[in-house]
Design a protein around this motif. Sequence first.
Motif, PDB file in Angstrom:
ATOM      1  N   ALA A 117       1.105  -1.275  -0.080  1.00 19.46           N
ATOM      2  CA  ALA A 117      -0.222  -0.055   0.175  1.00 19.46           C
ATOM      3  C   ALA A 117       0.806   1.318   0.059  1.00 19.46           C
ATOM      4  O   ALA A 117       1.030   1.906   1.175  1.00 19.46           O
ATOM      5  N   PRO A 118       1.512   1.764  -0.989  1.00 21.71           N
ATOM      6  CA  PRO A 118       2.532   2.736  -1.329  1.00 21.71           C
ATOM      7  C   PRO A 118       2.074   3.739  -0.730  1.00 21.71           C
ATOM      8  O   PRO A 118       2.679   4.728   0.168  1.00 21.71           O
ATOM      9  N   GLN A 119       0.780   4.437  -0.905  1.00 25.57           N
ATOM     10  CA  GLN A 119       0.308   5.718  -0.435  1.00 25.57           C
ATOM     11  C   GLN A 119       0.039   5.550   1.075  1.00 25.57           C
ATOM     12  O   GLN A 119       0.453   6.688   1.722  1.00 25.57           O
ATOM     13  N   MET A 120      -0.468   4.551   1.482  1.00 29.58           N
ATOM     14  CA  MET A 120      -0.280   4.565   2.923  1.00 29.58           C
ATOM     15  C   MET A 120       1.030   4.469   3.546  1.00 29.58           C
ATOM     16  O   MET A 120       1.082   5.244   4.829  1.00 29.58           O
ATOM     17  N   GLN A 121       1.701   3.751   2.971  1.00 30.45           N
ATOM     18  CA  GLN A 121       3.303   3.846   3.586  1.00 30.45           C
ATOM     19  C   GLN A 121       3.828   5.136   3.502  1.00 30.45           C
ATOM     20  O   GLN A 121       4.415   5.723   4.475  1.00 30.45           O
ATOM     21  N   ALA A 122       3.642   6.026   2.513  1.00 33.73           N
ATOM     22  CA  ALA A 122       3.904   7.148   2.490  1.00 33.73           C
ATOM     23  C   ALA A 122       3.547   8.057   3.652  1.00 33.73           C
ATOM     24  O   ALA A 122       4.065   9.020   4.193  1.00 33.73           O
ATOM     25  N   CYS A 123       2.113   7.820   3.850  1.00 34.69           N
ATOM     26  CA  CYS A 123       1.440   8.543   5.052  1.00 34.69           C
ATOM     27  C   CYS A 123       2.263   8.237   6.268  1.00 34.69           C
ATOM     28  O   CYS A 123       2.491   8.947   7.053  1.00 34.69           O
ATOM     29  N   ALA A 124       2.352   7.130   6.522  1.00 36.92           N
ATOM     30  CA  ALA A 124       3.042   6.557   7.889  1.00 36.92           C
ATOM     31  C   ALA A 124       4.382   7.247   8.098  1.00 36.92           C
ATOM     32  O   ALA A 124       4.880   7.707   8.837  1.00 36.92           O
ATOM     33  N   GLU A 125       5.315   7.387   6.573  1.00 34.87           N
ATOM     34  CA  GLU A 125       6.595   7.976   6.751  1.00 34.87           C
ATOM     35  C   GLU A 125       6.466   9.405   6.959  1.00 34.87           C
ATOM     36  O   GLU A 125       7.223   9.984   7.517  1.00 34.87           O
ATOM     37  N   ALA A 126       5.391  10.075   6.415  1.00 34.52           N
ATOM     38  CA  ALA A 126       5.145  11.457   6.583  1.00 34.52           C
ATOM     39  C   ALA A 126       5.109  12.031   7.933  1.00 34.52           C
ATOM     40  O   ALA A 126       5.479  12.915   8.663  1.00 34.52           O
ATOM     41  N   ALA A 127       4.434  11.043   8.743  1.00 36.77           N
ATOM     42  CA  ALA A 127       3.945  11.336  10.096  1.00 36.77           C
ATOM     43  C   ALA A 127       5.595  11.413  10.937  1.00 36.77           C
ATOM     44  O   ALA A 127       5.696  12.167  11.680  1.00 36.77           O
ATOM     45  N   ARG A 128       6.132  10.338  10.558  1.00 36.07           N
ATOM     46  CA  ARG A 128       7.568  10.334  11.571  1.00 36.07           C
ATOM     47  C   ARG A 128       8.279  11.519  10.936  1.00 36.07           C
ATOM     48  O   ARG A 128       9.226  12.097  11.723  1.00 36.07           O
ATOM     49  N   GLN A 129       8.393  11.772   9.657  1.00 34.37           N
ATOM     50  CA  GLN A 129       9.295  12.748   9.060  1.00 34.37           C
ATOM     51  C   GLN A 129       8.975  14.235   9.917  1.00 34.37           C
ATOM     52  O   GLN A 129       9.590  14.908  10.152  1.00 34.37           O
ATOM     53  N   LEU A 130       7.472  14.296   9.807  1.00 35.45           N
ATOM     54  CA  LEU A 130       6.870  15.483  10.480  1.00 35.45           C
ATOM     55  C   LEU A 130       7.233  15.778  11.692  1.00 35.45           C
ATOM     56  O   LEU A 130       7.661  16.932  12.382  1.00 35.45           O
ATOM     57  N   PHE A 131       7.283  14.700  12.636  1.00 37.21           N
ATOM     58  CA  PHE A 131       7.396  14.620  14.073  1.00 37.21           C
ATOM     59  C   PHE A 131       8.914  15.179  14.150  1.00 37.21           C
ATOM     60  O   PHE A 131       9.315  16.125  15.076  1.00 37.21           O
ATOM     61  N   HIS A 132       9.903  14.651  13.419  1.00 39.83           N
ATOM     62  CA  HIS A 132      11.300  14.897  13.614  1.00 39.83           C
ATOM     63  C   HIS A 132      11.644  16.420  12.864  1.00 39.83           C
ATOM     64  O   HIS A 132      12.559  16.843  13.509  1.00 39.83           O
ATOM     65  N   ARG A 133      10.947  16.752  11.874  1.00 44.34           N
ATOM     66  CA  ARG A 133      10.876  18.256  11.733  1.00 44.34           C
ATOM     67  C   ARG A 133      10.789  19.108  12.827  1.00 44.34           C
ATOM     68  O   ARG A 133      11.216  20.248  13.167  1.00 44.34           O
ATOM     69  N   PHE A 151       4.206  25.439  13.254  1.00 43.42           N
ATOM     70  CA  PHE A 151       5.080  25.168  12.349  1.00 43.42           C
ATOM     71  C   PHE A 151       4.766  23.849  11.899  1.00 43.42           C
ATOM     72  O   PHE A 151       4.863  23.415  10.590  1.00 43.42           O
ATOM     73  N   ALA A 152       4.272  23.104  12.732  1.00 43.39           N
ATOM     74  CA  ALA A 152       3.798  21.527  12.429  1.00 43.39           C
ATOM     75  C   ALA A 152       2.823  21.616  11.304  1.00 43.39           C
ATOM     76  O   ALA A 152       2.598  21.069  10.204  1.00 43.39           O
ATOM     77  N   GLU A 153       1.804  22.508  11.474  1.00 42.23           N
ATOM     78  CA  GLU A 153       0.771  22.894  10.384  1.00 42.23           C
ATOM     79  C   GLU A 153       1.308  23.248   9.017  1.00 42.23           C
ATOM     80  O   GLU A 153       0.864  22.879   8.184  1.00 42.23           O
ATOM     81  N   GLN A 154       2.259  24.385   9.022  1.00 46.73           N
ATOM     82  CA  GLN A 154       2.846  24.893   7.969  1.00 46.73           C
ATOM     83  C   GLN A 154       3.751  23.683   7.276  1.00 46.73           C
ATOM     84  O   GLN A 154       3.706  23.627   5.928  1.00 46.73           O
ATOM     85  N   GLN A 155       4.399  22.770   7.992  1.00 44.77           N
ATOM     86  CA  GLN A 155       5.083  21.966   7.409  1.00 44.77           C
ATOM     87  C   GLN A 155       4.163  20.747   6.794  1.00 44.77           C
ATOM     88  O   GLN A 155       4.452  20.134   5.639  1.00 44.77           O
ATOM     89  N   ALA A 156       3.113  20.296   7.473  1.00 49.13           N
ATOM     90  CA  ALA A 156       2.309  19.100   6.920  1.00 49.13           C
ATOM     91  C   ALA A 156       1.591  19.705   5.540  1.00 49.13           C
ATOM     92  O   ALA A 156       1.459  18.825   4.642  1.00 49.13           O
TER      93      ALA A 156
END
Length: 220
Positions: A117-133, A151-156
């Motif tokens: 499920a590539p799009q779902m995987q991208a979503c999961a990875e985006a949550a981690r990436q956003l956390f670290h940003r 900042f989180a809203e802008q980045q998301a």
Amino acid sequence: MTPTPQEAVGDRFDPQRMQHARERSWTALQGIRARMTPGIGEDDAKAMALEVFRELGMERLWHPVIIRIGPNTTKTYRERSEPDARLGENDIYFIDLGLVFDGHEGDVGDTFVVGHAPQMQACAEAARQLFHRVADAWRMRGLSGEALYTFAEQQAEAMGWRLNHEIKGHRVSDFPHSVHKAGDLGELGERPSSGLWILEIQIAHPTEPYGAFYEDLLTA
């Protein structure tokens, strides 16, 4: 002594024990992940999680176990899941744990995908990436809790995801942290101190019925 009432701790508070609770909570989360297979329902998964906790010597829960599957991944902590959700062959789910070890609170969460499920995987990875940003912005720029979520809203938005504004982080401490009445991290007008606050990130696909969640302790 901590500098603000929002960062008060109890007499038993120990930063090393906080880290221990954090580490054990992540171990518990990965133990649950290893047991999540297609066909399992949310209630079955939560019952299975209790077996993992017992093996690790957890003292108690400080908030209920949250496991969301499929469309339920867009729901907040306070919302009830749609019933009868079961993990599909190509699906997404997240785990949110609030556990007490050695009198201190661990609070961790992460999102995973089974199958293809590539799009779902991208979503999961985006949550981690956003956390670290956001966590990096706290470390490098000294942002307040309020500013972190702006900042989180802008980045998301820049990443193409929708931030859930109802999820704004919170305090943890020696159990129970709730006696300190600290409010949400996203309402804190000062820079949060290390080792006392949980940064929560929940995002959703802008049009599809799924999302992702990630949370961990802010540590310098």
